[in-house]
Design a protein around this motif. Structure first.
Motif, PDB file in Angstrom:
ATOM      1  N   VAL A   7      -5.574 -10.888   6.556  1.00 30.95           N
ATOM      2  CA  VAL A   7      -6.406  -9.796   6.618  1.00 30.95           C
ATOM      3  C   VAL A   7      -5.387  -8.560   6.494  1.00 30.95           C
ATOM      4  O   VAL A   7      -5.559  -7.596   5.898  1.00 30.95           O
ATOM      5  CB  VAL A   7      -7.418  -9.704   7.698  1.00 30.95           C
ATOM      6  CG1 VAL A   7      -7.951  -8.356   7.751  1.00 30.95           C
ATOM      7  CG2 VAL A   7      -8.562 -10.735   7.195  1.00 30.95           C
ATOM      8  N   PHE A   8      -4.549  -8.721   7.601  1.00 30.12           N
ATOM      9  CA  PHE A   8      -3.765  -7.520   7.756  1.00 30.12           C
ATOM     10  C   PHE A   8      -2.669  -7.509   6.686  1.00 30.12           C
ATOM     11  O   PHE A   8      -2.649  -6.055   5.902  1.00 30.12           O
ATOM     12  CB  PHE A   8      -2.725  -7.868   9.012  1.00 30.12           C
ATOM     13  CG  PHE A   8      -1.798  -6.544   9.463  1.00 30.12           C
ATOM     14  CD1 PHE A   8      -2.218  -5.471  10.128  1.00 30.12           C
ATOM     15  CD2 PHE A   8      -0.395  -6.283   8.986  1.00 30.12           C
ATOM     16  CE1 PHE A   8      -1.547  -4.458  10.590  1.00 30.12           C
ATOM     17  CE2 PHE A   8       0.215  -5.498   9.341  1.00 30.12           C
ATOM     18  CZ  PHE A   8      -0.204  -4.362   9.996  1.00 30.12           C
ATOM     19  N   MET A   9      -2.076  -8.123   5.972  1.00 29.48           N
ATOM     20  CA  MET A   9      -1.303  -8.083   4.582  1.00 29.48           C
ATOM     21  C   MET A   9      -1.982  -7.630   3.553  1.00 29.48           C
ATOM     22  O   MET A   9      -1.525  -6.922   2.786  1.00 29.48           O
ATOM     23  CB  MET A   9      -0.648  -9.622   4.496  1.00 29.48           C
ATOM     24  CG  MET A   9       0.549  -9.803   5.586  1.00 29.48           C
ATOM     25  SD  MET A   9       1.910  -8.618   5.894  1.00 29.48           S
ATOM     26  CE  MET A   9       2.521  -8.562   4.426  1.00 29.48           C
ATOM     27  N   THR A  10      -3.434  -8.127   3.248  1.00 31.34           N
ATOM     28  CA  THR A  10      -4.083  -7.592   2.308  1.00 31.34           C
ATOM     29  C   THR A  10      -4.543  -6.081   2.657  1.00 31.34           C
ATOM     30  O   THR A  10      -4.272  -5.534   1.566  1.00 31.34           O
ATOM     31  CB  THR A  10      -5.403  -8.668   2.226  1.00 31.34           C
ATOM     32  OG1 THR A  10      -4.919  -9.956   2.095  1.00 31.34           O
ATOM     33  CG2 THR A  10      -6.303  -8.287   1.195  1.00 31.34           C
ATOM     34  N   SER A  11      -4.953  -5.986   3.656  1.00 33.02           N
ATOM     35  CA  SER A  11      -5.466  -4.607   3.748  1.00 33.02           C
ATOM     36  C   SER A  11      -4.214  -3.552   3.813  1.00 33.02           C
ATOM     37  O   SER A  11      -4.263  -2.609   3.111  1.00 33.02           O
ATOM     38  CB  SER A  11      -6.197  -4.279   5.107  1.00 33.02           C
ATOM     39  OG  SER A  11      -5.391  -4.770   6.325  1.00 33.02           O
ATOM     40  N   LEU A  14      -3.483  -3.054   0.185  1.00 35.77           N
ATOM     41  CA  LEU A  14      -4.772  -2.454  -0.633  1.00 35.77           C
ATOM     42  C   LEU A  14      -4.375  -0.724  -0.294  1.00 35.77           C
ATOM     43  O   LEU A  14      -4.440   0.171  -1.104  1.00 35.77           O
ATOM     44  CB  LEU A  14      -5.990  -2.639  -0.038  1.00 35.77           C
ATOM     45  CG  LEU A  14      -6.354  -4.093  -0.792  1.00 35.77           C
ATOM     46  CD1 LEU A  14      -7.770  -4.546  -0.239  1.00 35.77           C
ATOM     47  CD2 LEU A  14      -6.315  -3.987  -2.411  1.00 35.77           C
ATOM     48  N   CYS A  15      -4.058  -0.493   1.003  1.00 36.33           N
ATOM     49  CA  CYS A  15      -3.575   0.946   1.448  1.00 36.33           C
ATOM     50  C   CYS A  15      -2.482   1.233   0.764  1.00 36.33           C
ATOM     51  O   CYS A  15      -2.474   2.481   0.346  1.00 36.33           O
ATOM     52  CB  CYS A  15      -3.543   0.802   2.928  1.00 36.33           C
ATOM     53  SG  CYS A  15      -4.925   0.568   4.059  1.00 36.33           S
ATOM     54  N   TYR A  16      -1.206   0.718   0.702  1.00 43.23           N
ATOM     55  CA  TYR A  16      -0.264   0.982   0.112  1.00 43.23           C
ATOM     56  C   TYR A  16      -0.364   1.215  -1.457  1.00 43.23           C
ATOM     57  O   TYR A  16       0.118   2.400  -2.024  1.00 43.23           O
ATOM     58  CB  TYR A  16       1.110   0.125   0.219  1.00 43.23           C
ATOM     59  CG  TYR A  16       2.326   0.671  -0.121  1.00 43.23           C
ATOM     60  CD1 TYR A  16       2.988   1.433   0.812  1.00 43.23           C
ATOM     61  CD2 TYR A  16       2.858   0.696  -1.402  1.00 43.23           C
ATOM     62  CE1 TYR A  16       4.258   1.922   0.392  1.00 43.23           C
ATOM     63  CE2 TYR A  16       4.123   1.135  -1.860  1.00 43.23           C
ATOM     64  CZ  TYR A  16       4.651   1.742  -0.778  1.00 43.23           C
ATOM     65  OH  TYR A  16       5.752   2.353  -1.065  1.00 43.23           O
ATOM     66  N   LEU A  17      -1.247   0.426  -2.048  1.00 43.76           N
ATOM     67  CA  LEU A  17      -1.362   0.545  -3.418  1.00 43.76           C
ATOM     68  C   LEU A  17      -2.200   1.956  -3.841  1.00 43.76           C
ATOM     69  O   LEU A  17      -2.159   2.656  -4.588  1.00 43.76           O
ATOM     70  CB  LEU A  17      -2.098  -0.558  -4.075  1.00 43.76           C
ATOM     71  CG  LEU A  17      -1.213  -2.050  -4.159  1.00 43.76           C
ATOM     72  CD1 LEU A  17      -2.121  -3.190  -4.965  1.00 43.76           C
ATOM     73  CD2 LEU A  17      -0.359  -1.439  -5.382  1.00 43.76           C
ATOM     74  N   VAL A 101       0.322  -0.603  17.943  1.00 46.08           N
ATOM     75  CA  VAL A 101       1.002  -0.718  16.638  1.00 46.08           C
ATOM     76  C   VAL A 101       0.598   0.718  15.769  1.00 46.08           C
ATOM     77  O   VAL A 101       1.755   1.342  15.227  1.00 46.08           O
ATOM     78  CB  VAL A 101       0.695  -2.178  15.835  1.00 46.08           C
ATOM     79  CG1 VAL A 101       1.246  -1.881  14.388  1.00 46.08           C
ATOM     80  CG2 VAL A 101       1.506  -3.167  16.335  1.00 46.08           C
ATOM     81  N   ALA A 102      -0.586   0.909  15.600  1.00 46.31           N
ATOM     82  CA  ALA A 102      -0.996   2.115  14.871  1.00 46.31           C
ATOM     83  C   ALA A 102      -0.479   3.366  15.564  1.00 46.31           C
ATOM     84  O   ALA A 102       0.203   4.226  15.131  1.00 46.31           O
ATOM     85  CB  ALA A 102      -2.462   2.147  14.796  1.00 46.31           C
ATOM     86  N   PHE A 103      -0.675   3.414  16.811  1.00 44.67           N
ATOM     87  CA  PHE A 103      -0.079   4.407  17.664  1.00 44.67           C
ATOM     88  C   PHE A 103       1.524   4.680  17.516  1.00 44.67           C
ATOM     89  O   PHE A 103       2.180   5.771  16.922  1.00 44.67           O
ATOM     90  CB  PHE A 103      -0.467   4.540  19.125  1.00 44.67           C
ATOM     91  CG  PHE A 103       0.265   5.656  19.944  1.00 44.67           C
ATOM     92  CD1 PHE A 103      -0.067   6.849  19.932  1.00 44.67           C
ATOM     93  CD2 PHE A 103       1.465   5.517  20.798  1.00 44.67           C
ATOM     94  CE1 PHE A 103       0.335   7.994  20.569  1.00 44.67           C
ATOM     95  CE2 PHE A 103       1.963   6.547  21.362  1.00 44.67           C
ATOM     96  CZ  PHE A 103       1.462   7.790  21.394  1.00 44.67           C
ATOM     97  N   SER A 129       0.022   2.872   5.691  1.00 43.45           N
ATOM     98  CA  SER A 129      -0.512   1.820   5.426  1.00 43.45           C
ATOM     99  C   SER A 129      -0.501   0.722   6.500  1.00 43.45           C
ATOM    100  O   SER A 129      -1.644   0.139   6.569  1.00 43.45           O
ATOM    101  CB  SER A 129       0.180   0.891   3.975  1.00 43.45           C
ATOM    102  OG  SER A 129       0.049   1.899   2.970  1.00 43.45           O
ATOM    103  N   VAL A 130       0.313   0.702   7.074  1.00 42.69           N
ATOM    104  CA  VAL A 130       0.265  -0.173   8.555  1.00 42.69           C
ATOM    105  C   VAL A 130      -0.798   0.504   9.379  1.00 42.69           C
ATOM    106  O   VAL A 130      -1.708  -0.185  10.013  1.00 42.69           O
ATOM    107  CB  VAL A 130       1.672   0.038   9.300  1.00 42.69           C
ATOM    108  CG1 VAL A 130       1.335  -0.583  10.530  1.00 42.69           C
ATOM    109  CG2 VAL A 130       2.613  -0.631   8.691  1.00 42.69           C
ATOM    110  N   ARG A 131      -0.798   1.832   9.530  1.00 45.30           N
ATOM    111  CA  ARG A 131      -2.147   2.370  10.199  1.00 45.30           C
ATOM    112  C   ARG A 131      -3.598   2.046   9.743  1.00 45.30           C
ATOM    113  O   ARG A 131      -4.527   1.544  10.453  1.00 45.30           O
ATOM    114  CB  ARG A 131      -1.736   3.980  10.302  1.00 45.30           C
ATOM    115  CG  ARG A 131      -0.846   4.205  11.328  1.00 45.30           C
ATOM    116  CD  ARG A 131      -0.601   5.743  11.040  1.00 45.30           C
ATOM    117  NE  ARG A 131      -1.212   6.557  11.835  1.00 45.30           N
ATOM    118  CZ  ARG A 131      -1.228   7.847  12.107  1.00 45.30           C
ATOM    119  NH1 ARG A 131      -0.355   8.453  11.482  1.00 45.30           N
ATOM    120  NH2 ARG A 131      -1.999   8.521  12.986  1.00 45.30           N
TER     121      ARG A 131
END
Length: 164
Positions: A7-11, A14-17, A101-103, A129-131
């Motif tokens: 889920v993390f890698m897919t999201s 998708l965010c980066y794309l 991590v997001a912070f 994208s990580v956020r």
């Protein structure tokens, strides 16, 4: 854990794309992720405490008669509920990790030293994208926990129907 990593890698992908495909036009969506994640984290923490107590109540509802009549069924029910309680604790820890991590990634992405790197926009997009991946992962963890609550609720109804 493998599903969560997927889920993390897919999201993240998708965010980066989406950032790459729009040349960063959607970056305001990911810039303001931290306040949303913090609110979801607080809500999730409160719901997790309530859910943990609910599962504890369901465990107390399991009759001792079942232990005498069907000991294997009793052990299976108690083990399942104990696993559900453990999952609640793990989910809370995961959400806290995603919050941190997001912070941290957001703070690093805003630092000036990052501007000195070549292709700075790609680094910033990776941080954004990580956020975004943290936000989507928190949402997935919340929905999985809600599914566990539905299961516990069905089990409590089953126990209530067949208490004799």
């Amino acid at each position: 854990m493998v599903r969560l990593l997927f889920v993390f890698m897919t999201s993240f992908s998708l965010c980066y794309l989406s950032l790459w495909g729009t040349a960063g036009s959607v970056s305001p969506l990911f810039n303001n992720v931290n306040p949303v994640i913090f609110v979801l984290g607080a809500l999730f923490g409160a719901l997790s405490l309530a859910f943990f107590n609910y599962v504890e109540g369901v465990m107390k509802d399991v009759l001792k008669k079942l232990k005498q009549r069907k000991p294997t069924a009793y052990v299976m029910v108690i083990n399942s509920l104990t696993d559900l309680k453990s999952e609640v604790i793990v989910n809370v820890v995961l959400v806290v990790v995603f919050l941190m991590v997001a912070f941290v990634v957001g703070a690093i992405g805003d630092m000036e030293f990052l501007q000195k790197f070549e292709h700075v926009k790609y680094w910033i997009w990776a941080a954004l994208s990580v956020r975004g991946a943290c936000l989507f992962s928190v949402l997935v963890v919340m929905f999985v926990q809600l599914a566990g609550f539905v299961t516990a609720n069905k089990l409590r109804a089953e126990i209530s129907m067949y208490d004799e």
